[in-house]
Design an enzyme around this catalytic site. Structure first.
Site, mmCIF file in Angstrom:
data_model
loop_
_atom_site.group_PDB
_atom_site.id
_atom_site.type_symbol
_atom_site.label_atom_id
_atom_site.label_comp_id
_atom_site.label_asym_id
_atom_site.label_seq_id
_atom_site.Cartn_x
_atom_site.Cartn_y
_atom_site.Cartn_z
ATOM 1 N N GLU A 98 77.753 27.337 65.775
ATOM 2 C CA GLU A 98 76.570 28.163 65.528
ATOM 3 C C GLU A 98 75.461 27.336 64.888
ATOM 4 O OE1 GLU A 98 74.896 30.535 66.049
ATOM 5 O OE2 GLU A 98 75.901 32.461 66.097
ATOM 6 N N ASP A 99 74.234 27.800 65.039
ATOM 7 C CA ASP A 99 73.135 27.148 64.331
ATOM 8 C C ASP A 99 73.049 27.617 62.885
ATOM 9 O OD1 ASP A 99 72.497 29.642 65.366
ATOM 10 O OD2 ASP A 99 70.362 29.228 65.527
ATOM 11 N N ASP A 102 73.856 33.797 58.493
ATOM 12 C CA ASP A 102 72.904 34.509 57.647
ATOM 13 C C ASP A 102 73.683 35.638 56.959
ATOM 14 O OD1 ASP A 102 70.590 35.941 56.831
ATOM 15 O OD2 ASP A 102 69.456 35.048 58.453
ATOM 16 N N LYS A 130 73.124 30.100 55.000
ATOM 17 C CA LYS A 130 72.244 30.763 54.025
ATOM 18 C C LYS A 130 73.088 31.723 53.204
ATOM 19 C CE LYS A 130 67.704 31.581 56.071
ATOM 20 N NZ LYS A 130 66.859 32.631 56.653
ATOM 21 N N PHE A 151 62.582 31.815 55.909
ATOM 22 C CA PHE A 151 62.577 31.959 57.370
ATOM 23 C C PHE A 151 62.356 30.590 57.998
ATOM 24 C CE2 PHE A 151 62.345 35.493 60.450
ATOM 25 C CZ PHE A 151 62.484 34.696 61.577
ATOM 26 N N ARG A 164 61.473 27.041 69.224
ATOM 27 C CA ARG A 164 62.822 26.504 69.419
ATOM 28 C C ARG A 164 62.797 25.002 69.706
ATOM 29 N NH1 ARG A 164 66.736 30.586 69.854
ATOM 30 N NH2 ARG A 164 66.108 32.460 70.957
HETATM 31 C C1 PRP Z 1 71.129 33.947 65.006
HETATM 32 C C2 PRP Z 1 72.169 32.863 64.865
HETATM 33 C C3 PRP Z 1 73.449 33.619 64.700
HETATM 34 C C4 PRP Z 1 73.010 34.866 63.968
HETATM 35 C C5 PRP Z 1 73.324 34.692 62.514
HETATM 36 O O1 PRP Z 1 71.096 34.327 66.335
HETATM 37 O O2 PRP Z 1 72.205 32.027 65.985
HETATM 38 O O3 PRP Z 1 74.023 33.973 65.936
HETATM 39 O O4 PRP Z 1 71.602 35.000 64.163
HETATM 40 O O5 PRP Z 1 72.982 35.815 61.781
HETATM 41 P P1 PRP Z 1 74.039 36.719 61.024
HETATM 42 O O6 PRP Z 1 74.907 35.822 60.182
HETATM 43 O O7 PRP Z 1 73.155 37.598 60.175
HETATM 44 O O8 PRP Z 1 74.807 37.511 62.026
HETATM 45 P P2 PRP Z 1 69.960 35.216 66.993
HETATM 46 O O9 PRP Z 1 70.460 36.621 67.100
HETATM 47 O O10 PRP Z 1 68.672 34.980 66.266
HETATM 48 O O11 PRP Z 1 69.898 34.683 68.491
HETATM 49 P P3 PRP Z 1 69.479 33.243 69.087
HETATM 50 O O12 PRP Z 1 70.559 32.268 68.650
HETATM 51 O O13 PRP Z 1 69.487 33.449 70.568
HETATM 52 O O14 PRP Z 1 68.130 32.892 68.542
#
Ligand code: PRP
Length: 180
Positions: A98-99, A102, A130, A151, A164
């Site tokens: 994962e990136d 949160d 985070k 953010f 991105r």
């Molecule tokens: C982001 C990130 C995780 C998620 C983390 O994805 O890549 O999948 O949010 O948040 P959390 O811990 O609160 O669940 P996003 O839904 O923004 O999609 P993307 O990767 O396509 O930008």
């Protein structure tokens, strides 16, 4: 013109150095195994490819696409699978890539889901963590950077699908999302 970014959080060089360290750690831990790396689209794509190119162990890869956010900056608490894995994972060692973690909603859901498919193991590798935003506990096995509750965008991370492709990771200026 006012910049969209308040400041740089992580430069590409610093990210690259940390990604190499994570790859070395994974190489050691999975020596003699062929794990399946699961990239969670779309935010993790650059981290995923950079990390996997640094590995020396044999590996397989697959992707999942999930949705929990919409276009805002708050999690909805729900996770929807838009694209699942192509194959069963029974008996395999799985590493979710994962990136960012949160609230923890996405990864706690995904980990439980994949564990229910009888793999040999499931570990989590995230570039960014985070912890101040956590609502659901998640055990993180490989973590690139712990970051403050701001953010951020770039290196795959977006705000409403923008930024991105920025090579560095920036703190987004509040004027962009309307909280000046
Ligand atoms: C982001 C990130 C995780 C998620 C983390 O994805 O890549 O999948 O949010 O948040 P959390 O811990 O609160 O669940 P996003 O839904 O923004 O999609 P993307 O990767 O396509 O930008």
């Amino acid at each position: 013109m006012q910049s969209d970014f308040s400041r740089v959080l992580l430069r590409r060089e610093e990210i690259g150095k940390r990604v190499a360290e994570l790859a070395a750690e994974i190489d050691r831990d999975y020596a003699g195994k062929t794990p399946l790396f699961v990239g969670i689209l779309k935010g993790s794509v650059f981290f995923f490819t950079d990390l996997l190119q640094q590995l020396h162990i044999p590996a397989q890869l697959d992707f999942m696409s999930v949705s929990s956010y919409g276009n805002g900056d708050q999690t909805s608490g729900r996770v929807r699978i838009m694209k699942d894995l192509d194959r069963p994972i029974e008996g395999q060692h799985v590493v979710i890539v994962e990136d960012i973690i949160d609230s923890g909603t996405t990864l706690s859901y995904l980990k439980r889901l994949l564990e229910s498919r009888n793999p040999a193991s499931v570990r989590i590798c995230t570039l960014l963590d985070k912890p101040d935003r956590r609502r659901t506990e998640v055990a993180v096995d490989y973590r690139g950077f712990v970051i403050p509750d701001e953010f951020i965008v770039g290196y795959g991370l977006d705000y409403a699908e923008r930024y991105r492709l920025e090579p560095d990771i920036y703190v987004l200026d509040p004027h962009v999302y309307g909280k000046e």
